[in-house]
Design a protein around this motif. Structure first.
Motif, mmCIF file in Angstrom:
data_model
loop_
_atom_site.group_PDB
_atom_site.id
_atom_site.type_symbol
_atom_site.label_atom_id
_atom_site.label_comp_id
_atom_site.label_asym_id
_atom_site.label_seq_id
_atom_site.Cartn_x
_atom_site.Cartn_y
_atom_site.Cartn_z
ATOM 1 N N LYS A 1 0.843 -1.193 0.000
ATOM 2 C CA LYS A 1 0.000 0.000 0.000
ATOM 3 C C LYS A 1 0.877 1.241 0.000
ATOM 4 O O LYS A 1 2.030 1.195 0.427
ATOM 5 C CB LYS A 1 -0.962 -0.002 1.192
ATOM 6 N N THR B 1 -2.597 5.099 3.959
ATOM 7 C CA THR B 1 -2.889 4.549 5.273
ATOM 8 C C THR B 1 -3.728 3.282 5.194
ATOM 9 O O THR B 1 -3.404 2.273 5.811
ATOM 10 C CB THR B 1 -3.604 5.608 6.133
ATOM 11 N N SER B 2 -4.807 3.295 4.449
ATOM 12 C CA SER B 2 -5.693 2.141 4.348
ATOM 13 C C SER B 2 -5.111 1.083 3.417
ATOM 14 O O SER B 2 -4.570 1.403 2.354
ATOM 15 C CB SER B 2 -7.057 2.565 3.813
ATOM 16 N N GLY C 1 -7.803 3.249 9.332
ATOM 17 C CA GLY C 1 -8.077 3.512 7.918
ATOM 18 C C GLY C 1 -8.595 2.285 7.191
ATOM 19 O O GLY C 1 -9.560 2.347 6.424
ATOM 20 N N THR C 2 -7.967 1.149 7.437
ATOM 21 C CA THR C 2 -8.382 -0.093 6.791
ATOM 22 C C THR C 2 -9.741 -0.539 7.298
ATOM 23 O O THR C 2 -10.593 -0.993 6.525
ATOM 24 C CB THR C 2 -7.317 -1.183 7.012
ATOM 25 N N TYR D 1 -12.238 1.365 8.462
ATOM 26 C CA TYR D 1 -13.295 2.201 7.904
ATOM 27 C C TYR D 1 -13.597 1.807 6.466
ATOM 28 O O TYR D 1 -14.757 1.719 6.069
ATOM 29 C CB TYR D 1 -12.938 3.685 7.979
ATOM 30 N N ASP D 2 -12.552 1.560 5.674
ATOM 31 C CA ASP D 2 -12.755 1.122 4.293
ATOM 32 C C ASP D 2 -13.452 -0.232 4.245
ATOM 33 O O ASP D 2 -14.328 -0.448 3.416
ATOM 34 C CB ASP D 2 -11.424 1.030 3.554
#
Length: 189
Positions: free
Chosen positions: A101, A104-105, A137-138, A140-141
């Motif tokens: 990546k 952040t996510s 971040g991950t 929330y996604d």
């Protein structure tokens, strides 16, 4: 594909350079080792995520002050530096998936969603550092993409313990995630 493919264990940013430079990030390693062993035993997909930036900086916008600072801080997040390698204690196997990546996510600009859907994954067990960054971040996604998500609190860490606790006790449950210890999650398998 073999084994149960409805669940994936996601381990984020457990990189040699991060652990060498940020002592807080070492605490989750023992529970993560147990998680990886159990996930493989149960046929879960193991996904190891790392942050890596191009040495040229082509993937870093001056508008993104955090990633500009990461890029300018030396080789810690630079491709090919060795510092972005997953730590040996969690070394990926051929059946595992490594996601690179650049934000952040773990979903932002990566093939993570594609891989999870190809494996018919519906539930995620999320771990990594830092709780307030990569994990948040991950998470929330993942929730926006309709995955069921569990955050394994003792397999995550943040530079500030009170920030970690705040996210685990207040923020993540309020967003719809289950928060459990590794022992509780393993006991429910």
């Amino acid at each position: 594909m073999t084994g149960r493919t409805d669940t994936a264990l996601i381990i984020g940013d457990m990189q040699t350079g991060i652990l060498a430079n940020h002592p807080f990030s070492r605490a989750p390693v023992p529970p993560m080792r147990e998680l990886v062993r159990a996930a493989r035993e149960h046929g879960f997909l193991v996904v190891l995520v790392r942050t890596e930036l191009r040495v040229s900086g082509a993937d870093v916008s001056e508008n993104n002050t955090l990633f500009t600072a990461f890029h300018q801080a030396g080789s810690l997040f630079h491709e090919g530096s060795g510092e972005t390698d997953i730590i040996p204690q969690l070394a990926p196997r051929p059946e595992d998936v490594v996601i690179t990546k650049r934000r952040t996510s773990a979903f932002a600009g990566t093939e993570l969603d594609l891989v999870l859907r190809a494996h018919h994954v519906e539930s995620l067990a999320l771990t990594g550092v830092a709780s307030s960054a990569m994990v948040a971040g991950t998470l929330y996604d993942a929730l926006d993409r309709d995955y069921r998500a569990t955050v394994l609190s003792d397999a995550c860490a943040d530079a500030e313990a009170d920030v970690h606790d705040f996210f685990m006790e207040r923020v993540f449950p309020a967003r719809g995630a289950r928060v459990m210890t590794v022992e509780s999650w393993l006991g429910a398998l």
